[in-house]
Design an enzyme around this catalytic site. Structure first.
Site, PDB file in Angstrom:
ATOM      1  CB  SER A   1      58.890 134.362 106.969  1.00 15.44           C
ATOM      2  OG  SER A   1      59.957 133.729 106.287  1.00 15.44           O
TER       3      SER A   1
ATOM      4  CE1 TYR B   1      58.761 138.129 102.870  1.00 12.65           C
ATOM      5  CE2 TYR B   1      60.266 136.682 104.046  1.00 12.65           C
ATOM      6  CZ  TYR B   1      59.037 136.909 103.460  1.00 12.65           C
ATOM      7  OH  TYR B   1      58.084 135.917 103.457  1.00 12.65           O
TER       8      TYR B   1
END
Length: 277
Positions: free
Chosen positions: A156, A169
């Site tokens: 990401s 995350y």
């Protein structure tokens, strides 16, 4: 029409919907047979709906409609035995394995000091340890095939830059970069390449839900669609609120194909300039 994955078999985790589904379909369009894997049930700490078995079946149907073979496996990437069985059964039915897309991922939200133990462990166990379980289940089959191979980990933009309210995350996605670089070193003698893609916000169910809207608009209890689009567009440099799954799938296809035969150990952003901010 080109067939950049002709004759190859690819395993995709998180394939029931979103990026994983599109990766599977994109590879099938280019001639690959698929092993599609997803958990197909709820993870309690996740604040949005998870895919069901019917979603994974729909992905399989899309692959079959393209004339390609597909093996379906309901498996949790947190479970190494389940991942081992999914890879074994897929290779047994399809005859080989060439491409591994460790794409399964979840998210939840909160300041680092307020995350629960469950939020932390579910995200790390799925997004980071789950990718390791996937690779560990698949690499023996890649090596046994003696044809090289390509592994792509879905990281990401939060894997390359700190991002508030998703510490777990960001930690997992940063961890994938270290895993990717180390695997690239260890697997190079087998001609197995390992890379990562780093999408900005993508047009998927993980993004289009009230919990994600509240993260980007914390002062608004019920943000409007227009407010959400404006907030998301402000994250990117190019004037778009998000990228489409196909934009990420095209990058994954390139890394999986022989066109990228000498590319290994790289982080490829598909981020509309997000990382320039």
């Amino acid at each position: 029409m080109s067939h950049r994955a002709e004759g190859k078999v690819a395993l995709v985790t998180g394939a029931a919907r979103g990026l994983g589904r599109d990766h599977a379909v994109r590879l099938a369009e280019e001639g690959a047979d698929l092993i599609v894997v997803d958990i197909c049930r709820r993870v309690e700490s996740v604040p949005y709906g998870m895919p069901a078995a019917t979603d994974l079946s729909e992905t399989a149907g899309l692959v079959r409609a393209l004339g390609r073979r597909v093996v379906v496996a309901e498996a949790d990437v947190r479970d190494p035995a389940a991942m081992g069985e999914a890879a074994r059964r897929g290779v047994e039915e399809l005859g080989r394995l060439d491409v591994v897309l460790a794409n399964a991922g979840i998210i939840s939200y909160g300041p680092a000091m307020e995350l629960t133990e469950a939020q932390w462990s579910d995200v790390l166990d799925t997004n980071l340890t789950g990718a390791w379980h996937t690779v560990r289940a698949c690499v023996p089959h890649l090596i046994a095939g003696d044809r090289g191979g390509s592994i792509v980990l879905t990281s990401s933009t939060a894997g390359l830059k700190g991002t508030a309210n998703i510490a777990h995350y960001a930690a997992a996605k940063h961890g994938l970069v270290g895993l990717m670089r180390t695997l690239a070193l260890e697997l190079a003698p087998h001609r197995i390449r390992v890379n990562a893609v780093h999408p900005t916000t993508a047009n998927t169910p993980m993004v289009h839900n009230p919990a994600n809207m509240r993260m980007f608009l914390p002062d608004r209890e019920a943000p409007t669609a227009e407010e959400y689009v404006a907030a998301m567009t402000a994250q990117n440099v190019l004037p778009v609120p998000w990228v489409e799954p196909r934009d990420v799938s095209n990058a994954v296809l390139f890394l999986a194909s022989d066109e990228a035969r000498y590319i290994t150990g790289v982080s490829l952003p598909v981020d509309a300039g997000w990382l320039l901010r």
